[in-house]
Structures are given as C-alpha cells and as structure tokens.
Write a protein that holds these residues in place. Structure first.
Motif, short mmCIF file in Angstrom:
data_model
loop_
_atom_site.label_atom_id
_atom_site.label_comp_id
_atom_site.label_asym_id
_atom_site.label_seq_id
_atom_site.Cartn_x
_atom_site.Cartn_y
_atom_site.Cartn_z
N GLY A 154 0.85 -1.18 0.00
CA GLY A 154 0.00 0.00 0.00
C GLY A 154 0.88 1.23 0.00
O GLY A 154 2.01 1.19 0.49
N ALA A 155 0.36 2.32 -0.54
CA ALA A 155 1.15 3.55 -0.63
C ALA A 155 0.30 4.74 -0.20
O ALA A 155 -0.92 4.73 -0.34
N PHE A 156 0.96 5.74 0.32
CA PHE A 156 0.33 7.02 0.62
C PHE A 156 1.37 8.11 0.41
O PHE A 156 2.56 7.85 0.40
N GLY A 157 0.89 9.32 0.23
CA GLY A 157 1.81 10.40 -0.12
C GLY A 157 1.85 11.51 0.90
O GLY A 157 1.01 11.59 1.80
N GLY A 158 2.84 12.35 0.73
CA GLY A 158 2.98 13.57 1.50
C GLY A 158 3.33 14.69 0.55
O GLY A 158 4.02 14.48 -0.45
N HIS A 159 2.83 15.89 0.86
CA HIS A 159 3.04 17.03 -0.03
C HIS A 159 3.01 18.31 0.80
O HIS A 159 2.20 18.40 1.74
N ARG A 215 0.18 15.32 6.97
CA ARG A 215 0.85 14.93 5.72
C ARG A 215 1.41 16.12 4.97
O ARG A 215 1.67 16.05 3.79
N GLN A 216 1.62 17.22 5.66
CA GLN A 216 2.16 18.42 5.03
C GLN A 216 3.69 18.37 5.16
O GLN A 216 4.31 19.11 5.92
N ASP A 217 4.27 17.48 4.40
CA ASP A 217 5.69 17.20 4.45
C ASP A 217 6.50 18.28 3.73
O ASP A 217 5.98 18.99 2.87
N PRO A 218 7.79 18.38 4.01
CA PRO A 218 8.62 19.40 3.37
C PRO A 218 8.91 19.12 1.89
O PRO A 218 9.27 20.03 1.15
N PHE A 219 8.74 17.87 1.48
CA PHE A 219 8.98 17.48 0.09
C PHE A 219 7.83 16.62 -0.40
O PHE A 219 7.18 15.92 0.37
N ILE A 220 7.61 16.62 -1.69
CA ILE A 220 6.68 15.69 -2.32
C ILE A 220 7.27 14.30 -2.14
O ILE A 220 8.46 14.08 -2.39
N ASN A 221 6.45 13.37 -1.69
CA ASN A 221 6.98 12.02 -1.45
C ASN A 221 5.86 11.00 -1.44
O ASN A 221 4.68 11.35 -1.39
N PHE A 222 6.25 9.75 -1.49
CA PHE A 222 5.30 8.68 -1.20
C PHE A 222 6.01 7.60 -0.41
O PHE A 222 7.22 7.41 -0.50
#
Length: 179
Positions: free
Chosen positions: A111-116, A129-136
């Motif tokens: 399973g995957a989820f992202g941060g942005h 999920r308000q991460d410093p970089f776009i990621n998953f």
C-alpha cells in the motif's frame, strides 16, 4: 532551488524526527506517526531521492522495479521515495499518482500514501501529511493493517472525524466506533 540527495534526506528525516515522531495531544499523547521512530532507529526506512512522475508506475519503470524489489525483501519496513523538487507537481497530481500507484502495487501486497507541502489533510488542525517534500511511502499491506489494529486499542483515533477516517480508508473503524 534543487538540493542534493543527502540534503533532501537530512531535511526529510529531520521532519520525521521533529514532527512525525513527537508526541502530540491531538493523538492522545502519541506521535502523529507512532511507528516512525522505531523504524528510523532500526534503520528500517529505505529512503530514495528520485524525480518521479506519473509514468513511473508502469511495471518496466525504475520506480516500479524498486518497489517490486522492496516487496520481496525483509530488511526494510518502509520505502520512502522523496522528490527533491518541491514544486515538481501539485497536490492533486500527487494524489492521482498515489491512486494509480496503489492500483499497481496491490497485487504485490503493498500500500502507498503520499505527503506534499500543500496537503490539507488534518486532524483537529494538525496537518499530518504536510511534508517538506513531495513524497510517497510504500509499506506491506499486512504490516499497515497490523499497525492500524494496534492503534485501535489506544486513544489515538479518538479525535478523528468520519471524514478523516474515510480519507485514509478506515471505514471499519467507523462502524466499530458507532456501535
């Protein structure tokens, strides 16, 4: 501004340590991500800095090959793929990519989820999920399910709304909490 891979990793792990691992009253004193600290301290997070895009989910791509390899190994609990360019895509584009990725990796038991940086998902004003970089992040589905079951035995989810549960597909928690 484009940072080198080591700087991206350093900033991402600083965020994990200082934000995601810190106890928070909204989560009944548990961290936003209660399992991150253990994974980080045990070196169970495979962090890969990579400029990913939508076509990367195809089975012949470098990203998919890396994910498939992750699915067959036991050294890491988490595959964290971080895009070094903060403005490479907007939040909606990332969300669409994560949906497509989850369709691709479900058969691998993942399973995957992202941060942005622009992710507005929040629990009582805390943007988780308000991460410093776009990621998953990719994890094995059975481990994710076990972690969710563990958290259900705590007060972690007590302040979550039905919308928050639905956003991360915890519909089973909704029916239990309403009984």
């Amino acid at each position: 501004m484009v940072l080198d891979s080591s700087e991206v990793r350093q900033r991402m792990f600083s965020y994990v340590q200082n934000v995601l691992e810190s106890p928070h009253p909204v989560f009944s004193g548990l961290p936003i991500c209660p399992f991150a600290r253990t994974s980080r301290l045990q070196n169970k997070i495979d962090c890969w800095v990579y400029r990913f895009a939508g076509m990367d989910w195809q089975p012949s791509s470098e990203v998919y090959t890396r994910i498939e390899k992750f699915s067959r190994q036991s050294a890491f609990d988490v595959l964290l793929v971080v895009h070094p360019e903060v403005e490479a895509m907007n939040f909606i584009e990332l969300k669409e990519l994560i949906t497509a990725l989850n369709q691709q990796v479900a058969d691998l038991g993942l399973g995957a989820f992202g941060g942005h940086p622009d992710d507005l998902f929040e629990i009582q004003g805390v943007r988780t999920r308000q991460d410093p970089f776009i990621n998953f992040t990719v994890q094995k589905s059975d481990k994710l399910a076990k972690a969710r079951e563990t958290l259900k035995t705590t007060a972690y989810y007590d302040r979550w709304t039905n919308d928050a549960f639905a956003a991360i597909d915890l519909s089973e928690r909704l029916s239990q909490s309403q009984s």
